[in-house]
Design a protein around this motif. Sequence first.
Motif, short mmCIF file in Angstrom:
data_model
loop_
_atom_site.label_atom_id
_atom_site.label_comp_id
_atom_site.label_asym_id
_atom_site.label_seq_id
_atom_site.Cartn_x
_atom_site.Cartn_y
_atom_site.Cartn_z
N ARG A 74 0.83 -1.21 0.00
CA ARG A 74 0.00 0.00 0.00
C ARG A 74 0.86 1.26 0.00
O ARG A 74 0.58 2.21 -0.74
CB ARG A 74 -0.95 -0.02 1.20
CG ARG A 74 -2.14 -0.95 1.04
CD ARG A 74 -2.97 -1.02 2.31
NE ARG A 74 -3.50 0.27 2.70
CZ ARG A 74 -4.76 0.68 2.52
NH1 ARG A 74 -5.64 -0.14 1.91
NH2 ARG A 74 -5.17 1.85 2.94
N ALA A 75 1.91 1.27 0.80
CA ALA A 75 2.78 2.44 0.85
C ALA A 75 3.46 2.68 -0.49
O ALA A 75 3.61 3.83 -0.93
CB ALA A 75 3.82 2.27 1.96
N ALA A 76 3.87 1.61 -1.14
CA ALA A 76 4.54 1.76 -2.43
C ALA A 76 3.60 2.34 -3.47
O ALA A 76 3.98 3.23 -4.25
CB ALA A 76 5.08 0.40 -2.89
N VAL A 77 2.36 1.86 -3.51
CA VAL A 77 1.40 2.39 -4.48
C VAL A 77 1.11 3.86 -4.19
O VAL A 77 1.08 4.69 -5.11
CB VAL A 77 0.12 1.55 -4.51
CG1 VAL A 77 -0.92 2.18 -5.43
CG2 VAL A 77 0.42 0.12 -4.96
N VAL A 78 0.90 4.20 -2.95
CA VAL A 78 0.67 5.60 -2.58
C VAL A 78 1.82 6.48 -3.06
O VAL A 78 1.62 7.61 -3.52
CB VAL A 78 0.46 5.74 -1.06
CG1 VAL A 78 0.54 7.19 -0.64
CG2 VAL A 78 -0.87 5.15 -0.65
N ALA A 79 3.04 5.95 -3.00
CA ALA A 79 4.23 6.71 -3.39
C ALA A 79 4.45 6.73 -4.89
O ALA A 79 5.33 7.46 -5.37
CB ALA A 79 5.46 6.16 -2.69
N GLY A 80 3.69 5.93 -5.66
CA GLY A 80 3.81 6.00 -7.11
C GLY A 80 4.07 4.69 -7.84
O GLY A 80 4.07 4.66 -9.07
N THR A 81 4.32 3.61 -7.12
CA THR A 81 4.52 2.31 -7.77
C THR A 81 3.20 1.84 -8.37
O THR A 81 2.17 1.86 -7.70
CB THR A 81 5.03 1.26 -6.77
OG1 THR A 81 6.28 1.69 -6.25
CG2 THR A 81 5.20 -0.10 -7.43
N GLY A 82 3.22 1.40 -9.61
CA GLY A 82 2.01 0.88 -10.24
C GLY A 82 1.74 -0.55 -9.82
O GLY A 82 2.66 -1.31 -9.52
N LEU A 83 0.46 -0.92 -9.81
CA LEU A 83 0.03 -2.29 -9.49
C LEU A 83 -0.90 -2.74 -10.58
O LEU A 83 -1.89 -2.05 -10.89
CB LEU A 83 -0.67 -2.32 -8.13
CG LEU A 83 -1.31 -3.66 -7.72
CD1 LEU A 83 -0.26 -4.76 -7.60
CD2 LEU A 83 -2.09 -3.50 -6.42
N ALA A 84 -0.61 -3.90 -11.18
CA ALA A 84 -1.42 -4.37 -12.30
C ALA A 84 -1.52 -5.89 -12.27
O ALA A 84 -0.67 -6.59 -11.73
CB ALA A 84 -0.80 -3.92 -13.63
N GLY A 85 -2.60 -6.38 -12.88
CA GLY A 85 -2.77 -7.82 -12.98
C GLY A 85 -4.09 -8.18 -13.63
O GLY A 85 -4.83 -7.31 -14.10
N TRP A 86 -4.37 -9.46 -13.62
CA TRP A 86 -5.58 -9.96 -14.28
C TRP A 86 -6.23 -11.05 -13.44
O TRP A 86 -5.60 -11.70 -12.61
CB TRP A 86 -5.24 -10.53 -15.66
CG TRP A 86 -4.14 -11.54 -15.63
CD1 TRP A 86 -4.24 -12.86 -15.26
CD2 TRP A 86 -2.76 -11.33 -15.94
NE1 TRP A 86 -3.01 -13.48 -15.32
CE2 TRP A 86 -2.09 -12.56 -15.74
CE3 TRP A 86 -2.03 -10.21 -16.38
CZ2 TRP A 86 -0.73 -12.70 -15.96
CZ3 TRP A 86 -0.68 -10.36 -16.60
CH2 TRP A 86 -0.04 -11.59 -16.40
N HIS A 87 -7.51 -11.20 -13.65
CA HIS A 87 -8.30 -12.33 -13.14
C HIS A 87 -8.07 -12.51 -11.63
O HIS A 87 -7.93 -11.55 -10.89
CB HIS A 87 -7.91 -13.57 -13.95
CG HIS A 87 -8.96 -14.65 -13.96
ND1 HIS A 87 -10.22 -14.45 -14.48
CD2 HIS A 87 -8.93 -15.95 -13.55
CE1 HIS A 87 -10.91 -15.58 -14.37
NE2 HIS A 87 -10.16 -16.50 -13.80
N GLY A 88 -8.02 -13.75 -11.17
CA GLY A 88 -7.87 -14.00 -9.75
C GLY A 88 -6.54 -13.61 -9.18
O GLY A 88 -6.39 -13.49 -7.96
N GLY A 89 -5.55 -13.37 -10.05
CA GLY A 89 -4.23 -13.00 -9.57
C GLY A 89 -4.16 -11.64 -8.93
O GLY A 89 -3.19 -11.32 -8.23
N ILE A 90 -5.20 -10.81 -9.18
CA ILE A 90 -5.26 -9.50 -8.52
C ILE A 90 -6.64 -9.24 -7.93
O ILE A 90 -6.77 -8.60 -6.89
CB ILE A 90 -4.87 -8.36 -9.50
CG1 ILE A 90 -4.69 -7.04 -8.76
CG2 ILE A 90 -5.88 -8.23 -10.65
CD1 ILE A 90 -4.03 -5.95 -9.59
N ALA A 91 -7.70 -9.78 -8.55
CA ALA A 91 -9.06 -9.53 -8.08
C ALA A 91 -9.59 -10.60 -7.14
O ALA A 91 -10.72 -10.49 -6.67
CB ALA A 91 -10.00 -9.40 -9.29
#
Length: 232
Positions: A74-91
């Motif tokens: 969470r801290a990394a995303v807030v600071a600008g790191t992108g988070l991406a994925g598909w299907h059950g691997g992220i959702a």
Amino acid sequence: MTRRALVVRGGWEGHSPRETTDLFIPFLQAQGFAVRVEEDVEVYADAATMDATDLVLQCVTMSQISGDALAGLRAAVVAGTGLAGWHGGIADSFRASSDYLQLVGGQFASHPGKPEAERAGDASDNFLPHTIELTDLGREHEITRGTDTFELTTEQYWVLHDDLVDVLATTTHPAPDHQPWHRPVTSPAVWTRQWGAGRVFVATPGHSVDVLQHPSVRTLVERGLLWASRTA
């Protein structure tokens, strides 16, 4: 300057986390990313690694995550790191973590299947023909612009979501007689989310390698990875 991508994969093997992420590692490398692969989500707790990461490609279905690792992500995303994925691997990751759900903005609830009389007793019982249809935003967004409505026969995700997601494409579940709901239900199929300085990209198609090789799915995933990256 070299961009850095962190591929984090694991969890339930039914979604082929290694084989599916391997499809996109050469693409990321061709786009100038240095790619690091980890098979333990505890890498998220390593602040130095996360600070240096421009994009996290996550494929971890179900599984568990520690408090430190989730806080690091969470801290990394807030600071600008992108988070991406598909299907059950992220959702459908880390079902027990409400903080993860808040970060991603949508959670797998079900993939409705065939009537009992049509079931074969294998994964195909949950493969239904369905349509992925762009929203008005999706017709203009750089991830999905130029992509037409397309058809798939695979798992169709029913997703619980909030209003902070920007929905680029949807899929509609019909209301057949063998199911308990009484009218069609439309779920987001592709969405983005701004979280602090970071970007989140989710595509619900991607149950297997062949789905991710579908030209439309592959295109929107590749574009989504680039869009989510810190230096997009």
